[in-house]
Design a protein around this motif. Structure first.
Motif, PDB file in Angstrom:
ATOM      1  N   UNK A  68       9.969  21.909   7.913  1.00  0.00           N
ATOM      2  CA  UNK A  68       9.130  21.123   7.156  1.00  0.00           C
ATOM      3  C   UNK A  68       9.715  20.413   6.157  1.00  0.00           C
ATOM      4  N   UNK A  69       8.971  19.197   6.958  1.00  0.00           N
ATOM      5  CA  UNK A  69      10.088  17.855   5.716  1.00  0.00           C
ATOM      6  C   UNK A  69       8.379  16.936   5.381  1.00  0.00           C
ATOM      7  N   UNK A  70       8.496  17.035   3.904  1.00  0.00           N
ATOM      8  CA  UNK A  70       7.549  16.453   2.739  1.00  0.00           C
ATOM      9  C   UNK A  70       7.496  15.430   1.896  1.00  0.00           C
ATOM     10  N   UNK A  71       6.696  14.739   1.604  1.00  0.00           N
ATOM     11  CA  UNK A  71       6.548  14.251   0.453  1.00  0.00           C
ATOM     12  C   UNK A  71       5.261  14.626  -0.883  1.00  0.00           C
ATOM     13  N   UNK A  96       1.425   8.951   6.920  1.00  0.00           N
ATOM     14  CA  UNK A  96       3.269   8.912   7.408  1.00  0.00           C
ATOM     15  C   UNK A  96       3.384   7.436   7.727  1.00  0.00           C
ATOM     16  N   UNK A  97       4.802   7.098   7.601  1.00  0.00           N
ATOM     17  CA  UNK A  97       4.522   5.737   7.667  1.00  0.00           C
ATOM     18  C   UNK A  97       4.618   4.460   6.980  1.00  0.00           C
ATOM     19  N   UNK A 152       3.378  24.176   4.964  1.00  0.00           N
ATOM     20  CA  UNK A 152       3.395  24.692   3.396  1.00  0.00           C
ATOM     21  C   UNK A 152       2.869  23.462   2.737  1.00  0.00           C
ATOM     22  N   UNK A 153       3.032  22.142   3.013  1.00  0.00           N
ATOM     23  CA  UNK A 153       2.781  21.265   1.886  1.00  0.00           C
ATOM     24  C   UNK A 153       1.439  21.812   1.076  1.00  0.00           C
ATOM     25  N   UNK A 154       0.207  21.867   2.141  1.00  0.00           N
ATOM     26  CA  UNK A 154      -0.687  21.707   2.341  1.00  0.00           C
ATOM     27  C   UNK A 154      -1.227  22.702   1.293  1.00  0.00           C
ATOM     28  N   UNK A 155      -0.169  23.888   1.339  1.00  0.00           N
ATOM     29  CA  UNK A 155      -0.476  25.064   0.364  1.00  0.00           C
ATOM     30  C   UNK A 155      -0.743  25.027  -1.686  1.00  0.00           C
TER      31      UNK A 155
END
Lengths: 248, 360
Positions: B240-243, B257-258, B292-295
């Motif tokens: 899982x990868x996010x900013x 995204x994008x 996981x980003x939403x945690x």
């Protein structure tokens, strides 16, 4: 003590049953491929690509490297294997349904690009694995499950003949053999040998079509199936060498 | 490293990054807006001794790639929209045969022929499609030329780590823009690196069979079920990868995204200057979706806003699931128009005023 008169190629170990029906031509055609590779000392290096049809049953009988892809895509995949490993003999061993219908664009373009692979096509005039439906090679008038009244040009289009299809193609080799008799089998083996020789010389696409019996789907005995090839099929699909680079 | 710092178009940078990752077979067909990759490969691949084939169609593209990957090469095939649809059968075969490969969809607009302008309408095709059967394929969603390059390098390593295809999904705007970029050093890939690839056998060895992996699992599909579920669970856990920007105190969190994410980043900045606490979750990969980003979302959150160039709002369902429907979900959904940051802020204001309509 009887003398041993026949030995199967080492890598054709038949560790698992092939699943071919009694009288099927695949047993002979595939053996020829492996005998030739064995005699040329190429067996271990060989990589064979199968697709989805009766041909794929060989994957479980041979003990060399092989690749299995979707119906009609074996020639395209074989090009990818060969272009990555140009020193290995690469063969697409495939059926007529895949080669002349769903994957025909890859067949034509492998020829147009003169891809340096060997293609062995089993022409038995039906889709064998799915139960004997019309194939591109089914003869006019031939009854199959999907041409119950016989194949008609109006309803089903005309049979495809690879020799006509490849007219003018600058490929290394095109031949059509048959399995209808010992003499034909021996001749077919010579074609296959020549095909692999041309590949190893880097001459480009070598293509051998083999007229082969499918007693199960033809509703004939194995003997009558061979007779049908001799008396009916070979009239429509003549045997011989049709393209050979460097030979007039 | 000055030689590695250049200004490049996204698609060309993708091609160069693939070459520098050791890709030595490209097989593909022209279609706008990804054709620059094929064009670049046409002159660049011969320079490094690789193979480039402009194939008769995308099917040959993906199956030539399949054969080369089976033989141990690092490979690439790329397409866009209508052409990408033709990849589907091959992707399923790559998944079922445990073969690594990198594929790209540079999304264009519309169903059918559509048109060549930017859009984000291939999200479901790329994240939920991938042919028949139980397929799940990791998908990177770069939002800059640099990220296209970085993701390409990671995609090759990831595809070999899991023996699985990996996809880059980016819209035409990202593929066509030119930006400064730092390229990686040249990496040579050894086609004999892995024992599983077909290469011919030595005396006494058994032949390799590259086909449905399920055939080799214990009790076939009983074993395969566990094998594939475990593989997907590992990908989901590890990749899982996010900013995130300003998510902890945000009243409204945008998800994009994008190209849309670049707009949202600007919107967050401007909104905060106006005293509106806007946040952004930008999935850098949409498969696995960054649940996981939403945690990280804080207690102030009044709603989520999906900003996406899709008529349906194709990412909305993933956002709903990832947030476990804890927040109302709103949308700023366009099609051919790149979203505008002012409009993002306007919709955020509407959400906070209770004037916005939920999309889910």
């Amino acid at each position: 003590m009887a003398d041993k008169i026949f030995t199967a190629p080492e890598m054709l170990r038949m560790s698992d049953p092939t699943g071919f029906c009694p009288g099927c031509g695949h047993g002979t055609a595939g053996r020829l491929q492996f005998e030739v590779l064995d005699e040329m000392g190429l067996l271990e290096d060989s990589i064979t690509v199968y697709d989805v049809a009766c041909d794929s049953l060989y994957m479980w009988a041979i003990d060399t490297d092989c690749v299995g892809v979707a119906h009609g895509r074996a020639i395209a995949a074989a090009c990818g294997v060969k272009r990555t490993r140009p020193n290995n003999p690469v063969c697409a061993y495939v059926g007529d349904g895949a080669t002349y219908s769903i994957g025909i664009q890859h067949t034509i373009w492998a020829a147009a690009r003169n891809e340096n692979i060997t293609v062995i096509v089993i022409n038995n005039g039906v889709f064998g694995m799915t139960g004997g439906q019309m194939a591109p090679t089914t003869l006019l008038g031939q009854k199959t499950i999907t041409t119950p009244a016989g194949r008609s040009r109006e309803m089903n289009g005309q049979p495809l003949d690879v020799v006509k299809l490849f007219t003018g193609m600058d490929i290394a080799y095109l031949a059509r053999g048959s399995l209808d008799s010992v003499a034909s089998i021996n001749k077919t083996k010579k074609y296959i040998r020549k095909a692999f020789e041309k590949q190893m010389n880097g001459e480009g696409l070598s293509f051998v079509e083999i007229l082969s019996p499918c007693p199960t789907n033809w509703g004939l005995s194995p003997q009558d199936s061979l007779k049908r090839i001799r008396e009916v099929v070979e009239d429509v699909y003549p045997l011989g060498e049709f393209i050979e680079r460097g030979v007039k | 490293m000055a030689d590695n710092q250049v200004i490049m178009k996204g698609n060309e940078a993708m091609a160069e990054a693939a070459i520098r990752s050791g890709c030595r077979l490209f097989s593909g067909y022209p279609i706008t807006p990804q054709t620059e990759i094929l064009e670049y490969m046409a002159w660049r691949m011969p320079e490094v001794g690789g193979t480039i084939v402009q194939t008769e169609d995308e099917l040959c593209g993906i199956y030539m790639l399949f054969g080369a990957s089976a033989a141990g090469a690092r490979t690439l095939s790329t397409s866009a929209g209508p052409g990408y649809s033709l990849f589907q059968e091959g992707i399923s075969y790559l998944v079922g045969s445990d073969l690594p490969a990198v594929l790209v969809d540079v999304t264009r607009i519309g169903n059918a022929l559509g048109d060549i302008s930017q859009s984000q309408g291939d999200y479901e095709l790329v994240t939920k499609g991938n042919g028949h059967g139980d397929t799940m394929v990791p998908v990177f969603t770069p939002n800059s030329v640099q990220e296209i390059v970085d993701d390409t390098v990671m995609a090759y390593d990831m595809s070999e780590k899991y023996k699985h295809p990996v996809i880059l999904l980016y819209d035409a705007a990202i593929g066509q823009m030119m930006e400064g970029v730092t390229l990686p050093d040249m990496h040579e890939h050894d086609i004999n690196k892995y024992d599983w690839s077909v290469k011919g056998i030595k005396k006494g060895e058994h032949g390799r069979k590259i086909t449905n992996v399920s055939y080799f699992c214990e009790d076939m599909y009983v074993g395969y079920e566990k094998y594939l579920r475990d593989k997907y669970a590992q990908i989901t856990e590890n990749e899982q990868r996010w900013e995130s920007i300003g998510v902890e105190d945000a009243e409204v969190v945008t998800i994009a995204y994008g190209i849309s994410s670049r707009v949202c980043k600007e919107a967050v900045l401007h909104a905060r200057e106006q005293g509106i606490k806007l946040g952004l979750i930008r999935p850098k990969m949409v498969v696995p979706f960054p649940v996981k980003a939403f945690d990280e979302i804080g207690p102030n959150c009044k709603g989520l806003m999906v900003v996406e160039m899709s008529i349906k709002g194709q990412m909305v369902n993933d956002v709903a699931l990832a947030s476990r429907c804890k927040y109302p979900i709103y949308g700023y959904l366009t099609s051919y128009e790149v979203p505008e940051s002012d409009k993002v802020i306007e919709i955020a204001k509407d959400i906070l005023a209770g004037n916005a309509k939920e999309v889910f």
